[in-house]
Design a protein around this motif. Structure first.
Motif, PDB file in Angstrom:
ATOM      1  N   ARG A  34       6.611  49.840  30.303  1.00 55.70           N
ATOM      2  CA  ARG A  34       6.602  50.037  31.850  1.00 55.70           C
ATOM      3  C   ARG A  34       5.156  49.985  32.225  1.00 55.70           C
ATOM      4  N   ILE A  35       4.566  50.930  31.461  1.00 63.83           N
ATOM      5  CA  ILE A  35       3.278  51.279  32.047  1.00 63.83           C
ATOM      6  C   ILE A  35       2.170  49.871  31.941  1.00 63.83           C
ATOM      7  N   VAL A  36       2.243  49.225  30.737  1.00 58.98           N
ATOM      8  CA  VAL A  36       1.528  48.186  30.529  1.00 58.98           C
ATOM      9  C   VAL A  36       1.861  46.946  31.388  1.00 58.98           C
ATOM     10  N   LEU A  37       3.218  46.720  31.521  1.00 59.51           N
ATOM     11  CA  LEU A  37       3.528  45.409  32.330  1.00 59.51           C
ATOM     12  C   LEU A  37       3.236  45.992  33.614  1.00 59.51           C
ATOM     13  N   SER A  38       3.064  47.203  34.082  1.00 55.45           N
ATOM     14  CA  SER A  38       2.787  47.514  35.379  1.00 55.45           C
ATOM     15  C   SER A  38       1.316  47.140  35.802  1.00 55.45           C
ATOM     16  N   ALA A  39       0.612  47.631  34.772  1.00 50.42           N
ATOM     17  CA  ALA A  39      -0.778  47.428  34.772  1.00 50.42           C
ATOM     18  C   ALA A  39      -1.186  45.799  34.877  1.00 50.42           C
ATOM     19  N   LEU A  40      -0.373  44.822  34.078  1.00 53.83           N
ATOM     20  CA  LEU A  40      -0.671  43.577  33.751  1.00 53.83           C
ATOM     21  C   LEU A  40      -0.208  42.678  35.150  1.00 53.83           C
ATOM     22  N   HIS A  43      -2.675  41.736  37.797  1.00 58.30           N
ATOM     23  CA  HIS A  43      -3.721  40.976  37.189  1.00 58.30           C
ATOM     24  C   HIS A  43      -3.442  39.566  36.854  1.00 58.30           C
ATOM     25  N   VAL A  44      -2.203  39.230  36.975  1.00 57.03           N
ATOM     26  CA  VAL A  44      -1.504  37.765  36.862  1.00 57.03           C
ATOM     27  C   VAL A  44      -1.030  37.606  38.203  1.00 57.03           C
ATOM     28  N   VAL A  45      -1.220  36.198  38.599  1.00 55.06           N
ATOM     29  CA  VAL A  45      -1.006  35.921  39.988  1.00 55.06           C
ATOM     30  C   VAL A  45      -0.266  34.491  39.811  1.00 55.06           C
ATOM     31  N   GLY A  46       0.016  34.094  41.300  1.00 54.19           N
ATOM     32  CA  GLY A  46       0.685  32.707  41.401  1.00 54.19           C
ATOM     33  C   GLY A  46       1.818  32.298  40.375  1.00 54.19           C
ATOM     34  N   ASP A  47       1.628  30.941  40.164  1.00 52.57           N
ATOM     35  CA  ASP A  47       2.740  30.409  39.289  1.00 52.57           C
ATOM     36  C   ASP A  47       3.041  31.088  37.993  1.00 52.57           C
ATOM     37  N   LEU A  64       6.607  44.067  36.700  1.00 52.16           N
ATOM     38  CA  LEU A  64       5.749  42.964  36.487  1.00 52.16           C
ATOM     39  C   LEU A  64       5.363  42.537  38.026  1.00 52.16           C
ATOM     40  N   ALA A  65       6.497  42.061  38.842  1.00 50.77           N
ATOM     41  CA  ALA A  65       6.319  41.433  39.985  1.00 50.77           C
ATOM     42  C   ALA A  65       6.328  42.556  41.190  1.00 50.77           C
ATOM     43  N   SER A  66       6.307  43.618  40.893  1.00 48.44           N
ATOM     44  CA  SER A  66       6.387  44.772  42.029  1.00 48.44           C
ATOM     45  C   SER A  66       5.081  45.150  42.519  1.00 48.44           C
ATOM     46  N   GLN A  67       4.054  44.637  41.522  1.00 48.42           N
ATOM     47  CA  GLN A  67       2.618  45.328  41.737  1.00 48.42           C
ATOM     48  C   GLN A  67       1.822  44.281  42.594  1.00 48.42           C
ATOM     49  N   VAL A  68       0.973  44.976  43.406  1.00 50.92           N
ATOM     50  CA  VAL A  68       0.087  44.501  44.410  1.00 50.92           C
ATOM     51  C   VAL A  68      -0.785  43.776  43.447  1.00 50.92           C
ATOM     52  N   PHE A  79      -9.282  47.059  31.535  1.00 46.40           N
ATOM     53  CA  PHE A  79      -7.825  47.083  31.591  1.00 46.40           C
ATOM     54  C   PHE A  79      -7.161  48.096  30.775  1.00 46.40           C
ATOM     55  N   VAL A  80      -7.875  48.226  29.563  1.00 43.15           N
ATOM     56  CA  VAL A  80      -7.414  49.073  28.462  1.00 43.15           C
ATOM     57  C   VAL A  80      -7.697  50.468  29.142  1.00 43.15           C
ATOM     58  N   ASP A  81      -8.922  50.644  29.559  1.00 43.39           N
ATOM     59  CA  ASP A  81      -9.347  52.027  29.837  1.00 43.39           C
ATOM     60  C   ASP A  81      -8.310  52.520  31.152  1.00 43.39           C
ATOM     61  N   GLU A  82      -7.826  51.563  31.984  1.00 40.95           N
ATOM     62  CA  GLU A  82      -7.192  51.828  33.083  1.00 40.95           C
ATOM     63  C   GLU A  82      -5.663  52.271  32.728  1.00 40.95           C
ATOM     64  N   VAL A  83      -5.206  51.308  31.606  1.00 38.83           N
ATOM     65  CA  VAL A  83      -3.978  51.846  30.894  1.00 38.83           C
ATOM     66  C   VAL A  83      -3.959  53.413  30.419  1.00 38.83           C
TER      67      VAL A  83
END
Length: 139
Positions: A34-40, A43-47, A64-68, A79-83
């Motif tokens: 959950r933590i990693v998918l939330s962080a990801l 950073h992944v947008v669009g299609d 994944l989709a609930s993240q701004v 990214f790793v440091d943020e996680v």
């Protein structure tokens, strides 16, 4: 956000992460996932974000989709440091293990074509986190 037919169940994804990361419990694997998918998700947008959500179990897709979308793209190390800041007692080394454990399972779940497209969105260095070699750009 409906998943595509043939998408693994959440329990299968968590079990694969548990095996990959050698986590002692299902709950630990689920927490890290959950933590990693939330962080990801930021950073992944669009299609690619939409397609990634479709190819993952519904619970994973929601995380994944609930993240701004992130304001600034993080390098792989950032990214790793943020996680690491999101996981109690984590260090950069253990966070890298956690991120790689989850993202390598995500990569095998969603397929090479989509992982390639996702990696094109992210700064260099993320390929290793998805269990791929980081190849230099063609000259």
């Amino acid at each position: 956000m409906p998943s595509t037919p043939g998408t693994p169940r959440w329990s299968q994804l968590i079990e694969a992460v548990r095996d990959s990361g050698q986590y002692a419990t299902k709950s630990e694997a689920e927490r890290v996932t959950r933590i990693v998918l939330s962080a990801l998700g930021g950073h992944v947008v669009g299609d690619e974000r939409v397609e990634l959500a479709r190819r993952l179990p519904e619970q994973a897709a929601r995380v994944l989709a609930s993240q701004v979308p992130a304001v600034r793209r993080l390098t792989a190390a950032e990214f790793v440091d943020e996680v690491a800041t999101r996981i109690e007692g984590s260090t950069p080394a253990t966070a890298r293990w956690d991120v790689s454990s989850v993202l390598s399972v995500v990569a095998s779940t969603v397929g090479d074509d989509l992982v390639t497209r996702v990696l094109h969105q992210l700064p260099r260095g993320y390929a290793l986190l998805f269990g791929r070699a980081e190849l230099p750009p063609a000259a």
